[in-house]
Design a protein around this motif. Sequence first.
Motif, PDB file in Angstrom:
ATOM      1  N   LEU A 170       8.429  -7.189   8.165  1.00 23.83           N
ATOM      2  CA  LEU A 170       7.105  -6.679   7.810  1.00 23.83           C
ATOM      3  C   LEU A 170       6.984  -5.199   8.144  1.00 23.83           C
ATOM      4  O   LEU A 170       6.544  -4.382   7.313  1.00 23.83           O
ATOM      5  N   LEU A 171       7.371  -4.863   9.361  1.00 23.56           N
ATOM      6  CA  LEU A 171       7.249  -3.473   9.798  1.00 23.56           C
ATOM      7  C   LEU A 171       8.106  -2.551   8.949  1.00 23.56           C
ATOM      8  O   LEU A 171       7.620  -1.518   8.443  1.00 23.56           O
ATOM      9  N   MET A 172       9.364  -2.902   8.753  1.00 21.99           N
ATOM     10  CA  MET A 172      10.277  -2.029   8.015  1.00 21.99           C
ATOM     11  C   MET A 172       9.855  -1.862   6.560  1.00 21.99           C
ATOM     12  O   MET A 172       9.852  -0.742   6.024  1.00 21.99           O
ATOM     13  N   ASN A 173       9.484  -2.961   5.909  1.00 17.38           N
ATOM     14  CA  ASN A 173       9.109  -2.878   4.492  1.00 17.38           C
ATOM     15  C   ASN A 173       7.801  -2.128   4.293  1.00 17.38           C
ATOM     16  O   ASN A 173       7.662  -1.349   3.337  1.00 17.38           O
ATOM     17  N   LEU A 174       6.843  -2.328   5.188  1.00 10.96           N
ATOM     18  CA  LEU A 174       5.561  -1.627   5.045  1.00 10.96           C
ATOM     19  C   LEU A 174       5.700  -0.141   5.361  1.00 10.96           C
ATOM     20  O   LEU A 174       5.045   0.697   4.733  1.00 10.96           O
ATOM     21  N   VAL A 175       6.549   0.197   6.336  1.00 10.84           N
ATOM     22  CA  VAL A 175       6.795   1.621   6.613  1.00 10.84           C
ATOM     23  C   VAL A 175       7.445   2.282   5.405  1.00 10.84           C
ATOM     24  O   VAL A 175       7.046   3.391   4.990  1.00 10.84           O
ATOM     25  N   ALA A 176       8.433   1.609   4.813  1.00 10.08           N
ATOM     26  CA  ALA A 176       9.095   2.171   3.627  1.00 10.08           C
ATOM     27  C   ALA A 176       8.117   2.314   2.468  1.00 10.08           C
ATOM     28  O   ALA A 176       8.097   3.349   1.773  1.00 10.08           O
ATOM     29  N   LEU A 177       7.276   1.300   2.260  1.00  6.10           N
ATOM     30  CA  LEU A 177       6.286   1.385   1.187  1.00  6.10           C
ATOM     31  C   LEU A 177       5.267   2.480   1.481  1.00  6.10           C
ATOM     32  O   LEU A 177       4.863   3.227   0.571  1.00  6.10           O
ATOM     33  N   GLY A 178       4.859   2.588   2.743  1.00  3.95           N
ATOM     34  CA  GLY A 178       3.907   3.635   3.115  1.00  3.95           C
ATOM     35  C   GLY A 178       4.450   5.022   2.850  1.00  3.95           C
ATOM     36  O   GLY A 178       3.729   5.913   2.371  1.00  3.95           O
ATOM     37  N   ILE A 179       5.725   5.233   3.160  1.00  2.00           N
ATOM     38  CA  ILE A 179       6.347   6.539   2.883  1.00  2.00           C
ATOM     39  C   ILE A 179       6.326   6.836   1.392  1.00  2.00           C
ATOM     40  O   ILE A 179       6.018   7.964   0.959  1.00  2.00           O
ATOM     41  N   LEU A 180       6.651   5.823   0.573  1.00  2.00           N
ATOM     42  CA  LEU A 180       6.621   6.015  -0.887  1.00  2.00           C
ATOM     43  C   LEU A 180       5.220   6.372  -1.376  1.00  2.00           C
ATOM     44  O   LEU A 180       5.034   7.298  -2.172  1.00  2.00           O
ATOM     45  N   VAL A 181       4.231   5.625  -0.894  1.00  5.18           N
ATOM     46  CA  VAL A 181       2.853   5.837  -1.364  1.00  5.18           C
ATOM     47  C   VAL A 181       2.339   7.203  -0.921  1.00  5.18           C
ATOM     48  O   VAL A 181       1.749   7.951  -1.726  1.00  5.18           O
ATOM     49  N   ILE A 182       2.532   7.562   0.348  1.00  5.49           N
ATOM     50  CA  ILE A 182       2.048   8.858   0.840  1.00  5.49           C
ATOM     51  C   ILE A 182       2.737   9.999   0.102  1.00  5.49           C
ATOM     52  O   ILE A 182       2.102  10.999  -0.283  1.00  5.49           O
TER      53      ILE A 182
END
Length: 750
Positions: free
Chosen positions: A118-130
């Motif tokens: 959860l943490l790794m995938n959401l951090v990666a998605l957050g980086i993409l979105v930001i």
Amino acid sequence: MGILGCDAHGVLNDAEFSKPMPSIGIYVAVASLICGLAMAADLIHGFRHRKFWFPCKFFSLNATSLTFIAVGIKLSVDLNTSMPSRQDQLSKLSSTVFICTVMGNSMPSLGVMDNNDLLMNLVALGILVITDVVNICIQLGTGAIYVFSEEHFVVVLLMLLMLMILCFSATTVPTTKRILEAKYKKKYDVAIKCPLVTERTVAKKIQQDLSKFWMMAHTSTPQFVMARSVTCTASGFFCLLSAITLGEAMVRSYFLRPRSLGFCNGDSDYKWTTSLILVCQATTVAIGTVAPAIRWFTAVNFRCPIRGKKYYRDEFRVESYWTQWLSEKKQRPLSLWILKNRRCRKIAHDTKHWILDVCIGTQYVIVFTSKIIRYISVFCVSRILVFCYFALRTSGTIAHGGDSETSGSNPSSRQDLATFVLHLEAEDELVDLMVRSNREATDLWIEKGRKKQPMNLIELLEATTPISKGFEGIAEFDSYKVASLSATGEPPNCWALPLVTLTSIAVALPDVKPSSLKKLLHAVEEALDYVNRFERVLDTGGESANLRKTAEVVWLGVDLYHKWFDVDLRKLSKQQKKPEEILRELVEIAKKEFSESWQMNLMMCMKHKPSHWPIKILAANSMYRICQTILLNYESRDLVTGEALLKKVETTISDIVSGCFCNVAQVISIKCLVTAVEVREESVRGAALHLGKTEKILEIVERRCLPELRCDQMKNIDEWRAFYKINSSECNNYNNSVSYDSKELRLTVE
């Protein structure tokens, strides 16, 4: 002649730099299309299995999908490539909407991830979105995006809201899993003590238990829990809004007033591929919006007043499980062994508390806002549904009477199943809906299983199972009178290896009809499929793992080549010898194989237990003992022909298979109690399919007389042999000896 990259005057020549851009555009279009196909597969899977909350089976947040997403948003993060034309500007907007669609579609997949994923995938998605948001803002400022600025602003806002919803919804996953797991254990105790209806047959009793276990497993599925949450409903609404925004921009630019938007002339460096990207991403957005939109509409439709239900009293209350994980983190002290200064540690703890307080407050705002969105949606959509309802009622399309949903159903049975629905706080109103949607699921899977029954095995059991017959073949296939080949001990028996050895002997018998042998091989092949599954489930300690491997290796040679290791069994059968001579030859072959393998692996055999001996030694020992046992009984029975001995072998195989199938209830109960909540639903579904496939076999086995064995003894073939050795004449009624009711299942699992 200039150097590489420069012209003859030493000036940088950048005309060649843009040549790869169309290839990159194709790459972007293909990546977007792959995501769309995965979403379409989830959509089809949901409709096919009548799961209208659409679980993420093919498309979910993981390293692979995040890579495709990063490629798919290439145009929206491209800062310096000129994008003058209409399709160029629309493709930038479609790339932005694409990531909103991805987030809305993949939200249920959060439920099956562990905390680290959860943490790794959401951090990666957050980086993409930001990164996407920052680059879009830069392009709006520089003029690279010079039309659809309002649409981009709306989509960027929706993107940030959906990212926040996704991240804060993920904090509830550990809590909801823990709550529902505790409820599962309590409901399990209730399920095994309270049968819905008293049934006499084994299959019906197991089917009753499966209906209860399915209801418990399905309603506690992490993806289903996430999909029915209020934040997922809001995320679906935002996903629908982003798709509508893209649709509005496309309609306005192509049909309404395209010239008034002031598009520039010229082509981008991506050339014609921008049109391809626009088509692929618009298609992906259209497909990917269906599932989130249906989740939103289902939640809204269920709460509409037209259904005769109103849920306004607790509509805006934020339940405790939303903030429980954050509150627990707040209470735990920080591990600050690096900081020696007391004041620094105090500042760190105060900072942690402040951050978590902000997160808890944000969680309250997100959940409360999601409930407001749902309430407003209900208020608006209910007006449309009320109008449609009265229009259809006036035209006579629907009846004026009672609820058609309950006609033909059994209210008492539905009420009983409702007690096994696992739900969270404030989900009481969903219980009846979940029961009505899933109460017949096990019946459907059992019916599917009935269409795939092992007919060759059933035919063998029918032909060799007279009424009131016991399981004498289990006691007779390996006699205690046969001398051991080894002085260090005798390896144990498993269910599969005797079946394979007996079939090998049958293949070597002379004067046997090819059709009879072919039927036996097919029947044993079907039997081994179930026997191996049973043993893998029942052998919790792994004691018979090497024996099962031996059976698999031997069966591969017998099935494909009619060989027992290097011995051609069909060649043996054509030597014009009597069955007794064939058996004695197999005995000598087995003794020789055992002796040679024993000498080669002497140290290993002396060091390990007999069950861990090499494969050839175990196979040779089994062949020797079974052939010797048949020879001991050869003179006392009418076994002078190959066909007669084949019938005896078939009867013994039937007895062994039937004895193994007496463990069906234990196997299914264990499959229904898989500890991992993520796979429990699939396990129960597999158990229902398995019951449908073996229902006829259970009916045949029920005709036999079963010895008085405990369930822990029944799973071991050597326990059967020991019982028959002591009580060779004892045979009790099957239905009275062993009960397959819920209580027996619990004792087995415990």
